[in-house]
Design a protein around this motif. Structure first.
Motif, PDB file in Angstrom:
ATOM      1  N   ARG A 155      79.766  56.271  24.904  1.00 22.07           N
ATOM      2  CA  ARG A 155      79.296  56.534  26.257  1.00 22.07           C
ATOM      3  C   ARG A 155      79.064  55.205  26.977  1.00 22.07           C
ATOM      4  N   ILE A 203      76.554  54.771  29.174  1.00 23.09           N
ATOM      5  CA  ILE A 203      75.108  54.579  29.141  1.00 23.09           C
ATOM      6  C   ILE A 203      74.526  55.550  28.118  1.00 23.09           C
ATOM      7  N   GLN A 240      72.800  58.613  26.378  1.00 23.23           N
ATOM      8  CA  GLN A 240      72.825  59.992  26.856  1.00 23.23           C
ATOM      9  C   GLN A 240      71.554  60.365  27.622  1.00 23.23           C
ATOM     10  N   GLY A 265      71.661  58.937  31.010  1.00 25.53           N
ATOM     11  CA  GLY A 265      72.688  59.613  31.794  1.00 25.53           C
ATOM     12  C   GLY A 265      72.232  60.930  32.394  1.00 25.53           C
ATOM     13  N   GLN A 266      71.163  61.478  31.887  1.00 24.93           N
ATOM     14  CA  GLN A 266      70.646  62.741  32.401  1.00 24.93           C
ATOM     15  C   GLN A 266      69.605  62.531  33.497  1.00 24.93           C
ATOM     16  N   THR A 267      69.389  61.292  33.894  1.00 29.13           N
ATOM     17  CA  THR A 267      68.397  60.998  34.933  1.00 29.13           C
ATOM     18  C   THR A 267      69.090  60.581  36.225  1.00 29.13           C
ATOM     19  N   GLY A 327      70.225  56.964  35.850  1.00 26.78           N
ATOM     20  CA  GLY A 327      71.492  56.824  35.135  1.00 26.78           C
ATOM     21  C   GLY A 327      72.676  57.139  36.025  1.00 26.78           C
ATOM     22  N   ARG A 328      72.547  58.205  36.813  1.00 25.96           N
ATOM     23  CA  ARG A 328      73.613  58.573  37.756  1.00 25.96           C
ATOM     24  C   ARG A 328      73.831  57.462  38.769  1.00 25.96           C
ATOM     25  N   LEU A 345      75.534  54.360  37.246  1.00 26.51           N
ATOM     26  CA  LEU A 345      76.957  54.619  37.056  1.00 26.51           C
ATOM     27  C   LEU A 345      77.700  54.504  38.384  1.00 26.51           C
TER      28      LEU A 345
END
Length: 178
Positions: free
Chosen positions: A2, A4, A6, A9-11, A14-15, A18
């Motif tokens: 990945r 970042i 995982q 990535g769910q926050t 993180g979005r 990216l």
């Protein structure tokens, strides 16, 4: 496998990180586009140096270079119960430089990476200016300042009741952005 972790990535952060990485890639590619002034300057220099070093301007050149944004410096001002990031600066560097720095090694020059030094001279200063002051990376600077303050908070306020509930607990649920 990945980009970042995982959980990050769910926050929203993180979005947003990216998305900022995607913008960095777009801007980097646009800066070496040969029909723009900076891109034309870049390619003219690549061909000239390739011709000079190898006697042929048709040598394959790797113009695909991953760039990284890394923290350079940060200064925090503390006044009473408040802390503020009053100065921060971010460096932009080629991935090969970042990895060499981590391993404390030196880079070798070959025909394939002749463009790397030219990118350092021409493209990286433009990118670094945009990262540190441009509107495209305002979200990145905001996230970075948040991380700087969170690190300061974690280090300096260990006994705080909020720190006891959240620090080093890998909690992302329950933190409502709204």
């Amino acid at each position: 496998n990945r980009i970042i972790p995982q959980a990050l990535g769910q926050t929203d952060m993180g979005r947003d990180l990216l998305a900022q990485d995607y913008i960095l890639k777009q801007i980097t590619a646009s800066l070496i586009y040969p029909e723009k002034d900076l891109g034309r300057k870049f390619w003219d220099k690549v061909y000239a140096q390739t011709q000079q070093k190898f006697g042929n301007a048709q040598v394959p050149v790797n113009a695909f270079n991953k760039v990284w944004i890394v923290g350079d410096r940060a200064k925090i001002y503390v006044h009473g119960n408040s802390a503020f990031v009053v100065d921060s600066h971010y460096k932009v560097m080629l991935e090969e430089d970042y990895l060499a720095l981590e391993k404390n090694t030196t880079l070798l020059t070959s025909p394939v990476n002749v463009a790397s030094q030219i990118i350092r001279d021409i493209v990286i200063p433009e990118l670094e200016g945009e990262v540190n002051t441009g509107k495209n990376f305002a979200a990145l600077r905001q996230i970075a300042n948040t991380i700087i303050l969170a690190s300061w908070y974690k280090k300096n306020l260990k006994d705080n009741v909020i720190a006891k509930a959240y620090v080093d607990r890998n909690k992302t649920m329950g933190v409502d952005i709204n």
